[in-house]
Design a protein around this motif. Structure first.
Motif, PDB file in Angstrom:
ATOM      1  N   ASP A  61     -19.172   0.564  -0.446  1.00 30.62           N
ATOM      2  CA  ASP A  61     -19.802  -1.176   0.725  1.00 30.62           C
ATOM      3  C   ASP A  61     -18.776  -1.228   1.406  1.00 30.62           C
ATOM      4  N   LEU A  62     -17.641  -0.660   0.711  1.00 28.10           N
ATOM      5  CA  LEU A  62     -16.418  -1.225   1.162  1.00 28.10           C
ATOM      6  C   LEU A  62     -15.530   0.138   1.850  1.00 28.10           C
ATOM      7  N   GLU A  63     -15.375   1.190   0.960  1.00 27.58           N
ATOM      8  CA  GLU A  63     -14.742   2.011   1.169  1.00 27.58           C
ATOM      9  C   GLU A  63     -14.241   2.853   3.034  1.00 27.58           C
ATOM     10  N   SER A  64     -15.417   2.574   3.799  1.00 23.48           N
ATOM     11  CA  SER A  64     -14.767   3.451   3.730  1.00 23.48           C
ATOM     12  C   SER A  64     -14.638   2.319   5.665  1.00 23.48           C
ATOM     13  N   ILE A  65     -14.182   1.040   5.708  1.00 25.80           N
ATOM     14  CA  ILE A  65     -13.588   0.145   6.315  1.00 25.80           C
ATOM     15  C   ILE A  65     -12.156   0.730   6.514  1.00 25.80           C
ATOM     16  N   PRO A  66     -11.488   1.002   7.817  1.00 26.21           N
ATOM     17  CA  PRO A  66      -9.840   1.044   7.716  1.00 26.21           C
ATOM     18  C   PRO A  66      -9.419   0.105   7.490  1.00 26.21           C
ATOM     19  N   PHE A  67      -8.246   0.590   6.955  1.00 26.81           N
ATOM     20  CA  PHE A  67      -6.573  -0.761   6.575  1.00 26.81           C
ATOM     21  C   PHE A  67      -5.862  -0.905   6.969  1.00 26.81           C
ATOM     22  N   ILE A  68      -5.478  -0.984   7.304  1.00 23.32           N
ATOM     23  CA  ILE A  68      -3.734  -1.197   8.143  1.00 23.32           C
ATOM     24  C   ILE A  68      -2.767  -1.771   7.034  1.00 23.32           C
ATOM     25  N   LEU A  69      -1.489  -1.723   5.909  1.00 23.09           N
ATOM     26  CA  LEU A  69      -1.232  -2.001   5.925  1.00 23.09           C
ATOM     27  C   LEU A  69       0.526  -2.689   6.336  1.00 23.09           C
ATOM     28  N   VAL A  70       0.970  -4.121   6.312  1.00 27.70           N
ATOM     29  CA  VAL A  70       2.243  -4.532   7.235  1.00 27.70           C
ATOM     30  C   VAL A  70       2.960  -5.194   6.669  1.00 27.70           C
ATOM     31  N   SER A  71       4.246  -4.526   6.424  1.00 23.39           N
ATOM     32  CA  SER A  71       4.916  -4.687   5.217  1.00 23.39           C
ATOM     33  C   SER A  71       6.328  -4.128   5.785  1.00 23.39           C
ATOM     34  N   SER A  72       7.440  -4.905   5.157  1.00 22.11           N
ATOM     35  CA  SER A  72       8.564  -4.339   5.281  1.00 22.11           C
ATOM     36  C   SER A  72       9.344  -3.681   3.906  1.00 22.11           C
ATOM     37  N   GLU A  73       7.968  -3.965   3.230  1.00 24.30           N
ATOM     38  CA  GLU A  73       8.992  -2.853   2.248  1.00 24.30           C
ATOM     39  C   GLU A  73       9.040  -1.402   2.486  1.00 24.30           C
ATOM     40  N   THR A  74       9.358  -0.987   1.592  1.00 19.88           N
ATOM     41  CA  THR A  74      10.390   0.808   2.467  1.00 19.88           C
ATOM     42  C   THR A  74      10.345   1.906   0.354  1.00 19.88           C
ATOM     43  N   ARG A  75      10.312   1.228   0.031  1.00 22.59           N
ATOM     44  CA  ARG A  75      10.535   2.353  -1.192  1.00 22.59           C
ATOM     45  C   ARG A  75       8.860   3.072  -1.496  1.00 22.59           C
ATOM     46  N   PRO A  76       9.088   4.271  -1.377  1.00 26.26           N
ATOM     47  CA  PRO A  76       8.363   5.009  -1.517  1.00 26.26           C
ATOM     48  C   PRO A  76       7.054   4.967  -2.369  1.00 26.26           C
ATOM     49  N   GLN A  77       7.344   5.003  -3.660  1.00 27.09           N
ATOM     50  CA  GLN A  77       6.673   4.533  -4.879  1.00 27.09           C
ATOM     51  C   GLN A  77       5.847   2.971  -4.444  1.00 27.09           C
ATOM     52  N   VAL A  78       6.399   2.330  -4.000  1.00 23.59           N
ATOM     53  CA  VAL A  78       5.566   0.985  -3.911  1.00 23.59           C
ATOM     54  C   VAL A  78       4.409   1.338  -2.280  1.00 23.59           C
ATOM     55  N   LEU A  79       4.687   2.006  -1.594  1.00 25.76           N
ATOM     56  CA  LEU A  79       3.908   2.822  -0.849  1.00 25.76           C
ATOM     57  C   LEU A  79       2.897   3.917  -0.817  1.00 25.76           C
ATOM     58  N   GLU A  80       2.800   4.440  -2.126  1.00 30.86           N
ATOM     59  CA  GLU A  80       2.429   5.411  -2.140  1.00 30.86           C
ATOM     60  C   GLU A  80       1.214   6.048  -2.477  1.00 30.86           C
ATOM     61  N   PRO A  81       0.633   3.968  -3.251  1.00 29.77           N
ATOM     62  CA  PRO A  81      -0.937   4.358  -3.603  1.00 29.77           C
ATOM     63  C   PRO A  81      -1.115   4.434  -1.904  1.00 29.77           C
ATOM     64  N   VAL A  82      -0.464   2.787  -0.929  1.00 35.27           N
ATOM     65  CA  VAL A  82      -1.668   3.098  -0.240  1.00 35.27           C
ATOM     66  C   VAL A  82      -1.814   4.053   0.946  1.00 35.27           C
ATOM     67  N   ARG A  83      -0.993   5.412   1.062  1.00 36.34           N
ATOM     68  CA  ARG A  83      -0.422   6.241   1.877  1.00 36.34           C
ATOM     69  C   ARG A  83      -1.899   7.699   0.824  1.00 36.34           C
ATOM     70  N   GLN A  84      -1.688   7.450   0.049  1.00 34.63           N
ATOM     71  CA  GLN A  84      -3.038   8.125  -0.710  1.00 34.63           C
ATOM     72  C   GLN A  84      -4.363   6.859  -0.640  1.00 34.63           C
ATOM     73  N   SER A  85      -4.509   6.436  -0.254  1.00 31.28           N
ATOM     74  CA  SER A  85      -5.612   5.659  -0.612  1.00 31.28           C
ATOM     75  C   SER A  85      -6.458   6.153   0.883  1.00 31.28           C
ATOM     76  N   GLY A  86      -6.441   6.447   1.998  1.00 31.23           N
ATOM     77  CA  GLY A  86      -6.649   6.746   3.026  1.00 31.23           C
ATOM     78  C   GLY A  86      -6.734   5.426   3.935  1.00 31.23           C
ATOM     79  N   ALA A  87      -5.683   5.490   3.921  1.00 35.88           N
ATOM     80  CA  ALA A  87      -5.039   4.279   4.478  1.00 35.88           C
ATOM     81  C   ALA A  87      -5.177   4.543   6.302  1.00 35.88           C
ATOM     82  N   CYS A  88      -5.411   3.805   7.593  1.00 32.43           N
ATOM     83  CA  CYS A  88      -5.584   4.433   8.761  1.00 32.43           C
ATOM     84  C   CYS A  88      -3.582   4.218   8.950  1.00 32.43           C
ATOM     85  N   SER A  89      -2.860   2.990   8.488  1.00 34.55           N
ATOM     86  CA  SER A  89      -1.452   3.441   9.573  1.00 34.55           C
ATOM     87  C   SER A  89      -0.620   2.208   8.127  1.00 34.55           C
TER      88      SER A  89
END
Length: 267
Positions: free
Chosen positions: A83-111
């Motif tokens: 019921d929620l999987e198609s809702i666009p997701f935008i992450l705002v963060s000062s985090e830059t470490r690839p290993q932390v951001l990778e799950p968000v990138r792979q999840s289909g986040a918009c930005s």
């Protein structure tokens, strides 16, 4: 390809534990014409709100570090809920470490919007979300219905995100593979009009798959779109030399996928 011209129809669920940051983002959203804004401070509260029904045109904007979970946990929970999987997701963060951001990138986040950010950067992310919710009708339905697309990605979340985008365009003939090696076997047996592939995959990566398609496959001319979170310029240059038609970053804007499909149909 024109973007949605108005953001007034969007509803925003802002997940932000900092009252000051929530105020800043809310003001930016209001300046962009957004009127439906709800603010929660934790991931569990966000999920409760989403499951309670937020209306059409809803977008989630979340901080990375919440009091009860990370933003990565929130988007993962959303993508696991039909019921929620198609809702666009935008992450705002000062985090830059690839290993932390990778799950968000792979999840289909918009930005992913890096802190500190400008109103213009937030606006671009909002338009990407609006474009995802309201796909432009610039592709001929009669042509799109028969399009055969091969999606190659070891991330199930990423494959599901791509499938949703393709199905919203009216594409029904979609085949999924978990890596390049599996894709080679499928390409030997079936014909495709478009291949969308990740770069970093086990067994055979996207560059090796592209090289196979261009030099050994009987479908050497099929358009290949590389969708990747890879940031190494040397590796990306090697992918270009291998013969990809286009490279899109993860997270990607839905319009990028549609644009390549439009180009493929014009061939």
């Amino acid at each position: 390809m024109a973007l949605t011209t108005s953001l007034t129809d969007l509803g925003i669920l802002l997940v932000e534990p900092s009252q000051m940051q929530a105020h800043v983002v809310t003001r930016m959203l209001e300046n962009q014409g957004v009127r439906r804004i709800a603010v929660v401070t934790a991931g569990a509260a966000a999920l409760d709100s989403l499951r309670g029904g937020g209306g059409e045109g809803l977008v989630v904007i979340s901080s990375m570090y919440l009091p009860d979970m990370a933003g990565t946990d929130l988007v993962t929970a959303m993508r696991a809920d039909p019921d929620l999987e198609s809702i666009p997701f935008i992450l705002v963060s000062s985090e830059t470490r690839p290993q932390v951001l990778e799950p968000v990138r792979q999840s289909g986040a918009c930005s992913i919007v890096a802190k500190p950010f400008t109103e213009q950067q937030l606006s671009r992310a909002l338009y990407a979300a609006a474009d995802y919710l309201n796909p432009p009708e610039d592709i001929d339905v009669a042509d799109i219905e028969g399009l055969r697309v091969l999606v190659v990605d070891d991330s199930i979340a990423s494959r599901h995100h791509l499938r949703r985008l393709l199905e919203e365009l009216g594409i029904e003939r979609i085949t999924e593979c978990v890596d390049g090696k599996q894709a080679v076997g499928v390409l030997q047996e079936s014909m495709f009009d478009l291949v969308i592939t990740d770069y970093n995959m086990p067994e055979m990566d996207g560059r090796e798959l592209t090289e196979y398609i261009r030099t050994q496959s009987w479908q050497a001319e099929v358009p290949v779109l590389m969708v990747t979170s890879e940031q190494n310029m040397g590796r990306l240059a090697a992918v270009e030399r291998a013969g990809v038609s286009a490279i899109c970053d993860k997270p990607f804007e839905a319009s990028s996928i549609r644009r390549l499909i439009s180009d493929a149909l014009r061939r």
